[in-house]
Design a protein around this motif. Sequence first.
Motif, mmCIF file in Angstrom:
data_model
loop_
_atom_site.group_PDB
_atom_site.id
_atom_site.type_symbol
_atom_site.label_atom_id
_atom_site.label_comp_id
_atom_site.label_asym_id
_atom_site.label_seq_id
_atom_site.Cartn_x
_atom_site.Cartn_y
_atom_site.Cartn_z
ATOM 1 N N THR A 1 0.810 -1.216 0.000
ATOM 2 C CA THR A 1 0.000 0.000 0.000
ATOM 3 C C THR A 1 0.847 1.272 0.000
ATOM 4 O O THR A 1 0.301 2.371 0.029
ATOM 5 N N GLY A 2 2.163 1.124 -0.011
ATOM 6 C CA GLY A 2 3.049 2.284 -0.072
ATOM 7 C C GLY A 2 3.182 3.043 1.228
ATOM 8 O O GLY A 2 3.496 4.232 1.234
ATOM 9 N N LYS A 3 2.957 2.377 2.330
ATOM 10 C CA LYS A 3 3.058 3.027 3.635
ATOM 11 C C LYS A 3 4.436 2.762 4.250
ATOM 12 O O LYS A 3 4.574 2.086 5.262
ATOM 13 N N VAL A 4 5.427 3.325 3.590
ATOM 14 C CA VAL A 4 6.814 3.159 4.022
ATOM 15 C C VAL A 4 7.423 4.545 4.168
ATOM 16 O O VAL A 4 7.260 5.399 3.303
ATOM 17 N N TYR B 1 16.963 7.385 14.877
ATOM 18 C CA TYR B 1 16.565 7.787 13.532
ATOM 19 C C TYR B 1 15.513 8.874 13.628
ATOM 20 O O TYR B 1 14.707 8.890 14.555
ATOM 21 N N GLU B 2 15.513 9.759 12.648
ATOM 22 C CA GLU B 2 14.499 10.802 12.565
ATOM 23 C C GLU B 2 13.736 10.676 11.256
ATOM 24 O O GLU B 2 14.320 10.342 10.219
ATOM 25 N N TYR B 3 12.441 10.929 11.336
ATOM 26 C CA TYR B 3 11.590 10.938 10.149
ATOM 27 C C TYR B 3 10.528 12.009 10.333
ATOM 28 O O TYR B 3 10.252 12.440 11.455
ATOM 29 N N THR B 4 9.959 12.462 9.242
ATOM 30 C CA THR B 4 8.981 13.539 9.289
ATOM 31 C C THR B 4 7.606 13.028 8.877
ATOM 32 O O THR B 4 7.464 12.367 7.848
ATOM 33 N N VAL B 5 6.607 13.327 9.709
ATOM 34 C CA VAL B 5 5.220 12.962 9.433
ATOM 35 C C VAL B 5 4.357 14.194 9.674
ATOM 36 O O VAL B 5 4.406 14.782 10.755
ATOM 37 N N ASP B 6 3.598 14.577 8.674
ATOM 38 C CA ASP B 6 2.708 15.739 8.764
ATOM 39 C C ASP B 6 3.445 16.989 9.241
ATOM 40 O O ASP B 6 2.927 17.764 10.051
ATOM 41 N N ASP C 1 -1.821 1.543 9.946
ATOM 42 C CA ASP C 1 -2.952 2.439 10.198
ATOM 43 C C ASP C 1 -2.525 3.905 10.254
ATOM 44 O O ASP C 1 -3.025 4.733 9.523
ATOM 45 N N SER C 2 -1.619 4.189 11.154
ATOM 46 C CA SER C 2 -1.218 5.570 11.389
ATOM 47 C C SER C 2 0.305 5.686 11.295
ATOM 48 O O SER C 2 1.016 4.841 11.838
ATOM 49 N N PRO C 3 0.821 6.724 10.651
ATOM 50 C CA PRO C 3 2.268 6.890 10.593
ATOM 51 C C PRO C 3 2.886 7.237 11.943
ATOM 52 O O PRO C 3 4.091 7.304 12.075
ATOM 53 N N LYS C 4 2.049 7.434 12.947
ATOM 54 C CA LYS C 4 2.575 7.673 14.296
ATOM 55 C C LYS C 4 3.021 6.366 14.961
ATOM 56 O O LYS C 4 3.787 6.385 15.905
#
Length: 128
Positions: free
Chosen positions: A28-31, A60-65, A90-93
């Motif tokens: 589903t491309g949720k990576v 590690y750092e990543y950005t969501v919203d 479900d949620s990128p959190k």
Amino acid sequence: ILTTVILVRKTRRKIVTRKKQKELAIQTGKVIRAKCVSYYRDDDTDEQTGTHSVTYHGTYEYTVDGKTKRYKVFSNGGLPRIYLPLYYTDSPKKVFSDYDNTHLEYNLACLIGVVVGFLTYLTGFLFY
């Protein structure tokens, strides 16, 4: 012993479920691609046996919203990768990675089984 069997089954199910979740996230491309911002090496030597183990802890750092989040991993072996794929369903959190150590729970369940089995044997031996 019954408790140990239940723990092992639940942990195995969790491992299988995590693999399915990863496959679903990829389809589903949720990576999310996270970048290693820091890591340190933890050396441990057992004085009795003389065995030496190395564990690397990485952040590690990543950005969501628009918000930057952190994700911590540890690996027994090589250096942490510069980029780490994080998966979510479900949620990128709520992300997970290949470094999540669900196998530790399985090993703990097996150890509990051995201890419970030994105590059962010892109790039967003492009161026979």
